[in-house]
Every structure is written in C-alpha cells, then in structure tokens.
Design a protein around this motif. Structure first.
Motif, PDB file in Angstrom:
ATOM      1  N   ARG A  30       0.804  -1.201  -0.088  1.00  9.78           N
ATOM      2  CA  ARG A  30       0.071   0.066  -0.021  1.00  9.78           C
ATOM      3  C   ARG A  30       0.818   1.171  -0.004  1.00  9.78           C
ATOM      4  NH1 ARG A  30       0.385  -1.792   5.306  1.00  9.78           N
ATOM      5  NH2 ARG A  30       0.876  -0.084   6.828  1.00  9.78           N
ATOM      6  N   ILE A  31       0.123   2.370  -0.250  1.00 12.56           N
ATOM      7  CA  ILE A  31       0.970   3.646  -0.214  1.00 12.56           C
ATOM      8  C   ILE A  31       0.342   4.474   0.853  1.00 12.56           C
ATOM      9  CG2 ILE A  31       1.554   5.521  -1.831  1.00 12.56           C
ATOM     10  CD1 ILE A  31       1.319   3.790  -4.071  1.00 12.56           C
ATOM     11  N   GLU A  32       0.938   5.096   1.629  1.00 15.01           N
ATOM     12  CA  GLU A  32       0.723   5.990   2.718  1.00 15.01           C
ATOM     13  C   GLU A  32       0.873   7.577   2.094  1.00 15.01           C
ATOM     14  OE1 GLU A  32       2.019   4.831   6.399  1.00 15.01           O
ATOM     15  OE2 GLU A  32       0.997   3.081   6.583  1.00 15.01           O
ATOM     16  N   GLY A  33      -0.121   8.235   1.762  1.00 13.22           N
ATOM     17  CA  GLY A  33      -0.042   9.482   1.129  1.00 13.22           C
ATOM     18  C   GLY A  33      -0.326   9.664  -0.134  1.00 13.22           C
ATOM     19  N   ALA A  34       0.043  10.534  -1.010  1.00 17.15           N
ATOM     20  CA  ALA A  34      -0.556  10.689  -2.198  1.00 17.15           C
ATOM     21  C   ALA A  34       0.543  11.212  -3.154  1.00 17.15           C
ATOM     22  CB  ALA A  34      -1.656  11.620  -2.196  1.00 17.15           C
ATOM     23  N   PRO A  35       1.581  10.580  -3.287  1.00 20.99           N
ATOM     24  CA  PRO A  35       2.643  10.935  -4.173  1.00 20.99           C
ATOM     25  C   PRO A  35       2.227  11.316  -5.525  1.00 20.99           C
ATOM     26  CG  PRO A  35       3.125   8.538  -3.986  1.00 20.99           C
ATOM     27  CD  PRO A  35       1.816   9.064  -2.989  1.00 20.99           C
ATOM     28  N   ALA A  36       2.689  12.384  -6.309  1.00 19.03           N
ATOM     29  CA  ALA A  36       2.508  12.461  -7.630  1.00 19.03           C
ATOM     30  C   ALA A  36       3.848  11.809  -8.198  1.00 19.03           C
ATOM     31  CB  ALA A  36       2.700  13.974  -7.767  1.00 19.03           C
ATOM     32  N   ASP A  37       3.646  11.370  -9.675  1.00 18.60           N
ATOM     33  CA  ASP A  37       4.507  10.614 -10.309  1.00 18.60           C
ATOM     34  C   ASP A  37       5.816  11.670 -10.254  1.00 18.60           C
ATOM     35  OD1 ASP A  37       3.140   8.497 -10.989  1.00 18.60           O
ATOM     36  OD2 ASP A  37       2.241   9.200 -12.657  1.00 18.60           O
ATOM     37  N   GLY A  38       7.030  11.162 -10.089  1.00 16.59           N
ATOM     38  CA  GLY A  38       8.215  11.948  -9.861  1.00 16.59           C
ATOM     39  C   GLY A  38       8.700  12.284  -8.519  1.00 16.59           C
ATOM     40  N   ASP A  39       7.618  12.354  -7.327  1.00 16.18           N
ATOM     41  CA  ASP A  39       7.963  12.768  -6.242  1.00 16.18           C
ATOM     42  C   ASP A  39       8.819  11.797  -5.496  1.00 16.18           C
ATOM     43  OD1 ASP A  39       6.431  14.870  -6.351  1.00 16.18           O
ATOM     44  OD2 ASP A  39       4.970  14.271  -5.157  1.00 16.18           O
ATOM     45  N   GLU A  40       9.575  12.137  -4.454  1.00 17.91           N
ATOM     46  CA  GLU A  40      10.307  11.638  -3.320  1.00 17.91           C
ATOM     47  C   GLU A  40       9.364  10.692  -2.598  1.00 17.91           C
ATOM     48  OE1 GLU A  40      13.457  13.325  -1.094  1.00 17.91           O
ATOM     49  OE2 GLU A  40      13.724  14.984  -2.705  1.00 17.91           O
ATOM     50  N   VAL A  41       9.663   9.437  -2.311  1.00 19.06           N
ATOM     51  CA  VAL A  41       8.948   8.445  -1.512  1.00 19.06           C
ATOM     52  C   VAL A  41       9.930   7.709  -0.384  1.00 19.06           C
ATOM     53  CG1 VAL A  41       6.982   8.279  -2.977  1.00 19.06           C
ATOM     54  CG2 VAL A  41       8.817   6.653  -2.976  1.00 19.06           C
ATOM     55  N   ASP A  42       9.570   7.494   0.820  1.00 19.88           N
ATOM     56  CA  ASP A  42      10.414   6.429   1.395  1.00 19.88           C
ATOM     57  C   ASP A  42       9.807   4.925   1.398  1.00 19.88           C
ATOM     58  OD1 ASP A  42      11.943   8.178   2.526  1.00 19.88           O
ATOM     59  OD2 ASP A  42      11.042   8.526   4.255  1.00 19.88           O
ATOM     60  N   LEU A  43      10.619   3.842   1.366  1.00 22.76           N
ATOM     61  CA  LEU A  43      10.332   2.647   0.997  1.00 22.76           C
ATOM     62  C   LEU A  43      10.293   2.037   2.553  1.00 22.76           C
ATOM     63  CD1 LEU A  43       9.328   0.494  -1.168  1.00 22.76           C
ATOM     64  CD2 LEU A  43      11.766  -0.435  -0.891  1.00 22.76           C
ATOM     65  N   ILE A  44       9.352   1.462   2.846  1.00 24.98           N
ATOM     66  CA  ILE A  44       9.212   1.000   4.209  1.00 24.98           C
ATOM     67  C   ILE A  44       8.741  -0.573   4.191  1.00 24.98           C
ATOM     68  CG2 ILE A  44       7.928   1.209   6.637  1.00 24.98           C
ATOM     69  CD1 ILE A  44       9.522   3.568   5.655  1.00 24.98           C
ATOM     70  N   SER A  45       9.532  -1.377   4.951  1.00 20.92           N
ATOM     71  CA  SER A  45       9.328  -2.830   5.217  1.00 20.92           C
ATOM     72  C   SER A  45       7.759  -3.014   5.937  1.00 20.92           C
ATOM     73  CB  SER A  45      10.185  -3.426   6.009  1.00 20.92           C
ATOM     74  OG  SER A  45      10.081  -3.156   7.507  1.00 20.92           O
ATOM     75  N   ASN A  46       7.419  -4.216   5.562  1.00 21.60           N
ATOM     76  CA  ASN A  46       6.111  -4.492   6.264  1.00 21.60           C
ATOM     77  C   ASN A  46       6.033  -4.419   7.714  1.00 21.60           C
ATOM     78  OD1 ASN A  46       3.476  -6.652   6.791  1.00 21.60           O
ATOM     79  ND2 ASN A  46       3.135  -5.241   5.016  1.00 21.60           N
ATOM     80  N   GLY A  47       7.434  -4.402   8.281  1.00 20.38           N
ATOM     81  CA  GLY A  47       7.383  -4.488   9.861  1.00 20.38           C
ATOM     82  C   GLY A  47       7.705  -3.187  10.217  1.00 20.38           C
ATOM     83  N   GLY A  48       7.649  -2.119   9.134  1.00 22.28           N
ATOM     84  CA  GLY A  48       7.717  -0.671   9.589  1.00 22.28           C
ATOM     85  C   GLY A  48       9.104   0.197   9.559  1.00 22.28           C
ATOM     86  N   ASN A  49      10.074  -0.760   9.147  1.00 20.10           N
ATOM     87  CA  ASN A  49      11.488  -0.171   9.145  1.00 20.10           C
ATOM     88  C   ASN A  49      11.618   0.522   7.838  1.00 20.10           C
ATOM     89  OD1 ASN A  49      12.210  -1.409  11.554  1.00 20.10           O
ATOM     90  ND2 ASN A  49      11.983  -3.594  10.508  1.00 20.10           N
ATOM     91  N   PHE A  50      12.651   1.648   7.722  1.00 17.71           N
ATOM     92  CA  PHE A  50      12.972   2.341   6.814  1.00 17.71           C
ATOM     93  C   PHE A  50      13.835   1.635   6.140  1.00 17.71           C
ATOM     94  CE2 PHE A  50      16.239   4.862   4.660  1.00 17.71           C
ATOM     95  CZ  PHE A  50      15.282   5.760   3.855  1.00 17.71           C
ATOM     96  N   VAL A  51      13.634   1.468   4.384  1.00 17.17           N
ATOM     97  CA  VAL A  51      14.520   0.772   3.698  1.00 17.17           C
ATOM     98  C   VAL A  51      15.349   1.637   2.820  1.00 17.17           C
ATOM     99  CG1 VAL A  51      14.639  -1.028   1.929  1.00 17.17           C
ATOM    100  CG2 VAL A  51      13.044  -1.454   3.680  1.00 17.17           C
ATOM    101  N   ALA A  52      14.911   2.506   2.172  1.00 17.15           N
ATOM    102  CA  ALA A  52      15.415   3.269   1.261  1.00 17.15           C
ATOM    103  C   ALA A  52      14.426   4.629   0.610  1.00 17.15           C
ATOM    104  CB  ALA A  52      15.834   2.670  -0.069  1.00 17.15           C
ATOM    105  N   ARG A  53      15.014   5.529   0.123  1.00 19.61           N
ATOM    106  CA  ARG A  53      14.267   6.604  -0.425  1.00 19.61           C
ATOM    107  C   ARG A  53      14.515   6.633  -2.070  1.00 19.61           C
ATOM    108  NH1 ARG A  53      13.923  12.716   1.850  1.00 19.61           N
ATOM    109  NH2 ARG A  53      12.852  11.313   3.512  1.00 19.61           N
ATOM    110  N   GLY A  54      13.115   6.818  -2.836  1.00 22.55           N
ATOM    111  CA  GLY A  54      13.297   6.869  -4.139  1.00 22.55           C
ATOM    112  C   GLY A  54      12.464   7.756  -4.778  1.00 22.55           C
TER     113      GLY A  54
END
Length: 396
Positions: A30-54
């Motif tokens: 799922r996605i939390e928030g409403a990112p537009a195409d090209g926006d920065e997002v944080d990738l989060i594991s299902n357990g809630g841990n930060f993985v990376a930014r993209g």
C-alpha cells in the motif's frame, strides 16, 4: 515537506535492503500519502522499518526507483552532485579517460547508482539520456550540476524508443543547454579518430562500450581477411584495418552510419577497408553461397529482445547469425560474438555458439569472455546492468 511512504508486502524487503534499485508494483502492499509521479517517497518494510528513499512513478512497471539507503537524505541537487562527482572520480582519477577529444561514459544508470540516466562525453559535448520519469523531471537541476562539474560547450538530450510509453514521460531529442554539437565532432579513441553524430546517431551517438574489445580483436587481424557485420560507423573494422588487415569488409543497413564510417576511414588514412549497405543476414548468406571466406568475423548486432516474450525469437536470430559466420570462416579462423541483449546471459551465448559449432562439425575453442569497457561498470546489487557480452573464439 511530508514524504509519502510506500509499504512493502510481507517478506518482500530483502532485495531492497540489499540495495537493488527497482521496486515493481507486485512488491507493494500500500501507499501512505498521495505522491505525484516523480515525487520522493520512502520505502518501508511491512514491519515498519525504513529501507530506502526513491522516486515514485505510478505509470511505470518500476513503481519506485531507489537512490538513497540513508534515512532523511533528500534527493536534491547536492545529492545528485555527489553521485555524479563519484562517477567522475572513476572515469577521471582511476581510469584516466579524461583526455582531450576523449569519448567515455560519465554515468551509467544503475551501475552508478543513478537509475534511469545515462551520460556520455564526446570531447566538449555531453549527451544525456533519461529512462526514468523522476530524473527526467529534474533535468534542469542535473544540467546545472553537469555544467559545474564538466564545463561542457553543450549538453544534448537523446531519447530511447519506447521509454516514453513505459515511463509516461514525453521527451524529444534536443539541445538542453549551450552550443549545438558540430557536424564534424570527432573523438580520439586509442589513437583512431571517429566522427560522432550526436543529433542523429544511434544510442547516444557512438558505441563507447566496445572500446577495449575493439583493441583486443585488432591484435588478431594483421594480414587477415576481416568481416565486420553490423559495423555501424566502422569501429571493429577500422581497428582491424589499422592493425594491418589484408582486407576489411564492413556491413550495415544504415547508409548514414556507413557514410560516417567511410569518412572515418579517410580521416585515419585507411585504404584497406570497404563499406557496403546491406541486409546483413541476407548478405552473409549471399557471401556464403558465393564461397567467400574470411579469417576473422565480427558479429555485433543490435539488441534483439527488449522483453522476455521476444527472447525465443532473439535466440533464433543469434543462431542464424552464427551459422552464417561459421560458413564464412576459413580454417583456424577467429569468431567474435557480441550480444547486447541483457536478457541473454553469457552462459546462454556460449551454449548457443557451442551448439552451432557442433551442428556445423567445426571444433571451437573459447579464447576470451569479455564485457564492456570499464566506464560501463556492473553494480553487484543490480546485475542486470551487465548487458554486453563479447566472446572471442577460435574455429578449427
């Protein structure tokens, strides 16, 4: 600025903790928030841990391209400057490619941890190719960084067929900044001069990835009859001619490329090379039927498959090419087999060559397994970046 979060499905985070840069839609819960195409997002594991930014793109099969594995690091001008400076350190300080009139790859997409961007340098000009919407949207920022780091005379945008549909980005070949490239732009490669057409040439203007392979093959060409199939502007053929080949025949379907090849031969004072416009498959068959023989045959075709569905047909094409090449090679000949189809592995290529040799009752020895020149590195976290295969064989 609030950063949207892309939450992964259970047990899908490991490749991204391992720094693979492509997050396909099927891995996302799922996605939390409403990112537009090209926006920065944080990738989060299902357990809630930060993985990376993209950078997010709902229109692409790759929903998120990852760039930073450090939390709270913005993907801003400073970030891209640091990544490009790191890429330049390899080319300038380690490989020592930064010489006058040089041609080399400045940035190689995933291999330089900038997924979706290729930058080449041709003397005082740069070409940029975007295959990701997020970076295409930041092109003004990237041009500004390139001006600071490289001080070019001009920066030209090249586009790749089909990327617009895949990424949802509308781009056209154009001058991004500075002076347009001259019609007679020339680079110096291992002592040979090559004209490069930045506005109309294939890819970004020239095939820099074969630089070292051309030099290796040339050492085997003195006094030999050489056939360079899919020659483009004459790379392998001109190297062979300079090395003292008895004769060199270069074949390609593109008359503009062949005309540049002829001009390249003249610029290097090489008279033992000829260029012919032809359907390469058909012409190789005609040469074989006529009983022509060569001592060295170079096969360097364009990419035969852009997706997995096209791979079986691509194998048929490579098989037919090698059957024709073996019929043209004289005893104790050298076969140079190049493959830039990323979905076909080195093992696949070697097995195909071996099968064709056995079927043709020719003994064959693999002499060298090669890849692209070192300014086209392979990221260990994204082996897909290792696309080019070059196998040099002796055919008895």
């Amino acid at each position: 600025m609030t950063i949207a979060k892309v939450i992964l499905k259970p047990k899908r985070a490991q490749p991204f903790f391992g720094r693979h840069p492509w997050v396909f839609a099927g891995a996302i819960d799922r996605i939390e928030g409403a990112p537009a195409d090209g926006d920065e997002v944080d990738l989060i594991s299902n357990g809630g841990n930060f993985v990376a930014r993209g950078l997010f793109n709902s229109q692409s099969k790759i929903n998120v391209r990852l760039y930073s594995w450090e939390e709270h690091v913005p993907l801003d001008r400073a970030f891209f400057r640091e990544r490009l400076a790191r890429a330049l350190h390899l080319r300038h300080d380690i490989l020592k490619l930064n010489t006058p009139d040089a041609g080399y790859r400045v940035c190689f997409s995933e291999s330089d941890y900038l997924s979706g961007m290729i930058i080449d340098r041709y003397g005082d000009w740069l070409t940029v190719q975007f295959t990701a919407l997020g970076l295409a949207n930041r092109r003004a920022e990237i041009v500004d960084v390139l001006r600071e780091l490289l001080n070019p005379k001009g920066i030209y945008l090249r586009t790749e067929k089909g990327v617009g549909k895949l990424e949802g980005v509308e781009l056209h070949d154009q001058l991004l900044w500075g002076e347009p490239p001259p019609a007679d732009l020339t680079i110096l490669e291992n002592g040979l001069r090559f004209l490069v057409n930045l506005a109309e040439g294939q890819k970004t203007g020239y095939y820099l990835d074969q630089r070292d392979n051309r030099a290796v093959v040339a050492r085997m060409c003195a006094g030999k009859r050489v056939l360079d199939a899919f020659c483009y502007t004459g790379g392998f053929g001109l190297y062979a001619a300079r090395a003292g080949a008895a004769e060199v025949l270069c074949l390609d379907a593109s008359e503009p490329a062949l005309e540049l090849g002829r001009r390249n031969a003249t610029a290097n004072a090489l008279a033992n090379v000829s260029f012919e416009k032809a359907d390469v498959f058909r012409h190789l068959a005609d040469l074989a039927e006529a009983g022509r023989k060569f001592d060295v045959v170079v096969l360097d075709p364009p990419k035969f498959a852009r997706n997995r569905a096209a791979v079986p047909e691509a194998f048929k094409g490579y098989r037919r090419l090698h059957q024709l090449a073996l019929s043209l090679l004289d005893k104790d000949g050298v076969l140079v087999s190049c493959c830039c189809t990323g979905l076909i592995t080195m093992t696949d290529l070697e097995e195909l060559i071996g099968q064709v040799a056995v079927e043709g009752r020719r003994d064959l020895q693999l002499l060298e397994r090669r890849g692209p020149s070192a300014d086209h590195p392979v990221a260990v976290t994204c082996r897909e970046s290792g696309y080019l295969k070059c196998v040099v064989s002796r055919v008895l």
